[in-house]
Design a protein around this motif. Structure first.
Motif, short mmCIF file in Angstrom:
data_model
loop_
_atom_site.label_atom_id
_atom_site.label_comp_id
_atom_site.label_asym_id
_atom_site.label_seq_id
_atom_site.Cartn_x
_atom_site.Cartn_y
_atom_site.Cartn_z
N GLU A 181 0.85 -1.16 -0.08
CA GLU A 181 -0.05 -0.03 0.07
C GLU A 181 0.78 1.21 -0.09
N LYS A 182 1.79 1.32 -1.12
CA LYS A 182 2.63 2.50 -1.18
C LYS A 182 2.09 3.66 -1.02
N GLU A 183 1.33 4.22 -1.58
CA GLU A 183 0.73 5.59 -1.80
C GLU A 183 -0.12 5.87 -0.41
N GLN A 184 -0.66 4.94 0.30
CA GLN A 184 -1.54 5.00 1.51
C GLN A 184 -0.31 5.36 2.75
N PHE A 185 1.05 4.46 2.47
CA PHE A 185 2.04 4.72 3.27
C PHE A 185 2.62 6.03 3.24
N ILE A 186 2.83 6.42 2.10
CA ILE A 186 3.24 7.91 1.95
C ILE A 186 2.30 9.05 2.57
N ALA A 187 1.19 8.69 2.40
CA ALA A 187 0.11 9.68 2.52
C ALA A 187 0.11 9.83 4.17
N PHE A 188 0.26 8.56 4.99
CA PHE A 188 0.25 8.40 6.27
C PHE A 188 1.23 9.24 6.81
N LEU A 189 2.57 8.92 6.55
CA LEU A 189 3.85 9.81 6.79
C LEU A 189 3.36 11.47 6.83
N LYS A 190 3.01 11.59 5.55
CA LYS A 190 2.71 13.16 5.31
C LYS A 190 1.76 13.83 6.43
N GLU A 191 0.86 12.74 6.65
CA GLU A 191 -0.18 13.14 7.58
C GLU A 191 0.52 13.26 9.17
N TYR A 192 1.36 12.26 9.43
CA TYR A 192 1.83 12.31 10.84
C TYR A 192 2.77 13.45 10.98
N SER A 193 3.45 13.99 9.88
CA SER A 193 4.34 15.24 10.16
C SER A 193 3.62 16.19 10.38
N ARG A 194 2.27 16.25 9.56
CA ARG A 194 1.10 17.63 9.61
C ARG A 194 1.02 17.85 11.24
N LYS A 195 0.94 16.85 11.78
CA LYS A 195 0.47 16.93 13.20
C LYS A 195 1.44 17.28 14.32
N GLN A 196 2.88 17.27 13.71
CA GLN A 196 3.88 17.69 14.55
C GLN A 196 4.10 19.24 14.64
N THR A 197 4.77 19.52 15.71
CA THR A 197 5.37 21.04 15.89
C THR A 197 6.30 21.33 15.18
N ALA A 198 7.33 20.27 14.77
CA ALA A 198 8.38 20.46 13.88
C ALA A 198 8.56 19.21 13.06
N LYS A 199 9.35 19.57 11.75
CA LYS A 199 9.81 18.30 11.13
C LYS A 199 10.39 17.19 11.75
N PRO A 200 9.96 16.12 11.70
CA PRO A 200 10.53 14.86 12.39
C PRO A 200 11.83 14.40 11.15
N VAL A 201 12.71 13.95 11.93
CA VAL A 201 13.88 13.42 11.24
C VAL A 201 13.39 11.96 10.80
N LEU A 202 13.62 11.62 9.62
CA LEU A 202 13.04 10.25 8.75
C LEU A 202 14.26 9.25 8.60
N ILE A 203 14.18 8.26 9.40
CA ILE A 203 15.47 7.15 9.32
C ILE A 203 14.82 5.85 9.06
N PRO A 204 15.27 5.34 7.85
CA PRO A 204 14.90 3.97 7.57
C PRO A 204 15.84 3.09 7.89
N CYS A 205 15.43 1.76 8.23
CA CYS A 205 16.27 0.94 8.78
C CYS A 205 16.20 -0.42 8.17
N HIS A 206 15.56 -0.48 6.73
CA HIS A 206 15.72 -1.49 5.90
C HIS A 206 15.73 -0.93 4.56
N ASP A 207 16.41 -1.75 3.50
CA ASP A 207 16.57 -1.43 1.95
C ASP A 207 15.23 -0.95 1.39
N SER A 208 14.03 -1.74 1.73
CA SER A 208 12.67 -1.52 1.08
C SER A 208 12.37 -0.44 1.37
#
Length: 393
Positions: free
Chosen positions: A59-86
């Motif tokens: 559900e790639k597009e929904q996943f990206i939309a989720f990340l965006k929505e989560y960020s919108r709720k924060q007071t500052a931009k989060p740092v994004l750290i992936p821990c897997h190649d995928s």
């Protein structure tokens, strides 16, 4: 510091070590996964928040939309750290969009994917004068002749897209000993719609594998680095680190920093090299463009790469640092190392005496931590269930 650290993928110890590296510095960490199942990294006391997202691939597009929505709720931009190649692949695909919502070290969309792709990496290395194993591509003229004359058997059939290949075959590559095995491997790859290359095996035991671990700032300059030597890996000979030590090898800095700066890389990266046992030359094998297996050892030696990343992206970079001496410290992933040892002993590549002597070194554990034991107990439960299933079968 209002910037949260969003850690993608906590069903493996890389996510766990990342959480610990940041949590110990008082950073609010967020464990993001598509399921609660087996996400033992999120059991850490350093995990401040846990959220479930849509599946990054299904559900790639929904996943990206989720990340965006989560960020919108924060007071500052989060740092994004992936821990897997995928996760890295998905972030790279949507990098320009995600950078509006998250702090991410890489600025050039496509560079992550390009350096993860074995074929593209090979071209980049040749272009910048870095030695890589001799390679033959499918469709080349005199394909078999080149393999028999230049590559020679045994040789390796390697995927250009490792994460997908591993998810299908549960292995990083095929080792083939003759023309028949080569054809069988190529057919398997074709049936799975996987693009592959054929590569020469660089001579030398697994302790001829080395890593250059580095952080490049937003000017694409190496600011923090160290080098390591593998002792054992699993699967044996062509697998991931299970017993690896910090080892100062200045030549790897000379090769690695020059190459990474030339291609404009930014953020944390690990280059894997193999030293030819016959010539002493170092060959570039692959790049890991996210926090790696060795992270708990890198931290213990004195380089907290997740925090180095966090500090630079939030505008308060740490001073440059390199580990230019030997500490004798090793990274140990005990569970898979026991399987590796079994393989080395069975094939006569190591003796029991050599194995026992190696254990005398001080260790940084993949999962266990006296001050944060819960993830280890959770992991033990996961392994116990797997073993019970095998016994029942």
């Amino acid at each position: 510091m209002n910037n949260k650290a969003v850690v993608l993928g906590n069903n493996y110890y890389i996510g766990l070590s990342t959480m610990r590296c940041l949590g110990r510095e008082g950073i609010h960490t967020v464990a993001v996964d598509y399921s609660y199942e087996n996400t033992y990294g999120a059991e850490s006391k350093y995990c401040s928040e846990r959220v479930i997202a849509p599946h990054y691939r299904k559900e790639k597009e929904q996943f990206i939309a989720f990340l965006k929505e989560y960020s919108r709720k924060q007071t500052a931009k989060p740092v994004l750290i992936p821990c897997h190649d995928s996760y890295v692949e998905v972030i790279d695909e949507y990098l320009d969009e995600l950078k509006e919502f998250y702090l991410i070290p890489q600025t050039e969309q496509g560079l992550y994917t390009k350096t993860m792709d074995k074929d593209e990496l090979h071209k980049l290395a040749v272009e910048h004068g870095v030695a890589v194993p001799e390679t033959v591509h499918l469709g080349e003229e005199n394909f078999y002749e080149k393999i028999e004359e230049n590559i020679k058997f045994p040789c390796l059939v390697k995927p250009t897209d490792s994460p997908t290949f591993v998810s299908i075959f549960r292995r990083k590559l095929f080792k083939v000993n003759n023309r028949q095995e080569l054809d069988e491997a190529l057919q398997k790859a074709k049936d799975a719609n996987q693009e592959v290359i054929v590569q020469r095996i660089i001579p030398g035991f697994d302790d001829h594998m080395y890593t250059f671990d580095a952080y490049l700032n937003q000017e694409a300059k190496v600011t923090h680095w160290m080098t390591c030597q593998k002792y054992r890996q699993y699967p044996i000979n062509f697998g991931a680190s299970v017993y690896t030590g910090q080892k100062y090898v200045p030549e790897l800095y000379e090769i690695g920093s020059k190459f990474l700066e030339a291609i404009g890389f930014k953020g944390f990266v690990e280059i894997e090299f193999k030293k030819d046992s016959e010539t002493g030359q170092y060959y570039l094998i692959e790049l890991n463009v996210r926090i790696t297996n060795l992270n708990s050892m890198l931290y213990k030696v004195g380089l907290n790469f997740p925090y180095i990343t966090y500090r630079e992206l939030t505008g308060n970079p740490l001073p440059p640092k390199a580990i230019e001496y030997d500490t004798n410290l090793v990274f140990w992933y005990a569970y898979e190392d026991f399987y590796a040892i079994k393989g080395y002993l069975k094939t006569g590549q190591l003796t029991m005496s050599q194995v026992m002597k190696s254990f005398l070194k001080p260790k940084a554990y993949a999962i266990w931590d006296w001050k944060d034991p819960k993830p280890a107990f959770s992991y033990a439960g996961i392994i116990s269930k797997k073993l019970l299933k095998k016994i029942k079968k």
